[in-house]
Write an enzyme that holds these catalytic residues in place. Structure first.
Site, PDB file in Angstrom:
ATOM      1  N   GLY A 147      10.372  35.568  81.237  1.00 17.95           N
ATOM      2  CA  GLY A 147       9.561  34.778  80.311  1.00 17.95           C
ATOM      3  C   GLY A 147       8.986  36.140  79.415  1.00 17.95           C
ATOM      4  CB  CYS A 148       8.423  36.426  75.668  1.00 20.96           C
ATOM      5  SG  CYS A 148       7.465  35.005  75.589  1.00 20.96           S
ATOM      6  CG  MET A 149       3.462  35.542  76.384  1.00 20.51           C
ATOM      7  SD  MET A 149       2.161  34.188  75.989  1.00 20.51           S
ATOM      8  CE  MET A 149       2.665  32.708  76.542  1.00 20.51           C
TER       9      MET A 149
END
Length: 342
Positions: A147-149
């Site tokens: 995931g990006c975060m």
């Protein structure tokens, strides 16, 4: 390689799917041969995705996923829970499936049921979780990406836990732009503009992802407080990670740990931290596949910050980078290293 790889983008009308098509259109070893959208099947790409209406692929029609024919790589940007129901069919047509959604990021059945209930019925434990900077090149036919975060948090924390420099606890504050909510976000622009607000203070699904990854790669699963906030920007993730140094650890050891960890990582850049403007910022990474990391120590307190483009390094670019590595191509091929400035 002499022949260009045939690639498919499943979920091409979403933000990351569209970004994949944009990146792959300029990739010298890839050819986009299939693009799917269940909602917009039959329509031209440029009519559905305005940002691609000037692409040479703009006139190509989107198709239903079940029309997929043989390709070398299938990038899945489908909503959580969709790929598990069609994975056998997709993997039967693709030598490699790179999943950008969260279906197989977690291993614990209880955490999967809590954070990805749509994916739980089709969960397959053997599918590897892959971040190019931290794990060996996978040989499995299906790979799940981060995931990006979670990516931003891991870039900030990994060197500290790999070298055992900090206590087994951390606080991560992650702020993200509106594109992180996808094309179906219902938040009105008037509420987002000029505003910073809480997204989720506790129980975010990227928290167990970060803990699991650190435990796997460093042998330490930290006690982690992860909180997410919304920024009034379209793109970008900015993460701040707070940790506490073990007794006897100094700033020099911390700086050397980061330098060693990212010495051979072409898309992770360490800032020198000599002034506030030298630290990571969104303006220097948005539009690129580069993640910036900076770290500062005062006494026993360590603060690391990281910044990346959520749609590129946190999504489509990370997936292309993974494809390059799996097929033995130059890791940087077809990927932008520099963001748009200002």
């Amino acid at each position: 390689m002499t022949d260009r790889m045939k690639v498919a983008v499943l979920g091409a009308s979403g933000f990351i799917g569209a970004e994949l098509i944009r990146l792959l259109s300029d990739h010298p070893q890839a050819e986009v041969s299939f693009m799917s959208s269940q909602q917009h099947a039959g329509k031209p790409l440029g009519q559905v995705v305005s940002g691609l209406r000037n692409s040479r692929l703009a006139g190509r029609r989107l198709r239903a996923a079940d029309e997929l024919s043989k390709v070398d790589v299938a990038f899945s940007c489908l909503p959580n829970g969709v790929l598990p129901g069609i994975l056998d069919e997709v993997s039967g047509q693709a030598d490699l499936v790179l999943n950008v959604a969260g279906d197989y990021r977690l291993r614990d059945p209880g955490e999967i049921a809590e954070h990805y209930p749509e994916s739980a019925p089709g969960w397959r434990q053997q599918i590897p979780y892959y971040v190019p900077e931290f794990t060996a090149r996978p040989s499995e036919p299906v790979v799940n990406l981060p995931g990006c975060m979670a990516s931003a948090g891991l870039y900030a924390l990994y060197p500290l836990f790999r070298d055992g420099l900090v206590e087994p606890r951390a606080v991560v504050d992650a702020k993200t732009g509106s594109s992180g909510g996808g094309t179906h976000s219902t938040e009105h622009p008037a509420l987002r503009d000029g505003n910073v607000r809480v997204h989720k203070l506790h129980g975010h699904r990227h928290a167990p992802e970060i803990r699991q990854a650190l435990a796997t790669w460093t042998g330490t699963e930290p006690e982690l407080q992860f909180s997410a906030f919304s920024l009034p920007v379209a793109r970008g993730v900015f993460a701040t990670a707070y940790t506490w140094l073990r007794e006897g650890v100094d700033a020099g050891q911390v700086r050397r740990a980061y330098a060693r960890a990212y010495a051979d990582a072409p898309f992770v850049r360490m800032s020198n931290g000599r002034s506030p403007m030298a630290f990571p910022m969104l303006k220097t990474v948005v539009g690129s596949n580069t993640a910036e990391v900076g770290v500062s120590v005062e006494g026993s307190r360590c603060v690391a910050v990281s910044a990346l483009d959520n749609l590129i390094k946190g999504g489509a670019g990370q997936a292309v980078q993974a494809m390059n590595r799996v097929f033995g191509l130059e890791e940087t091929l077809g990927l932008p290293e520099v963001g748009a400035w200002p």
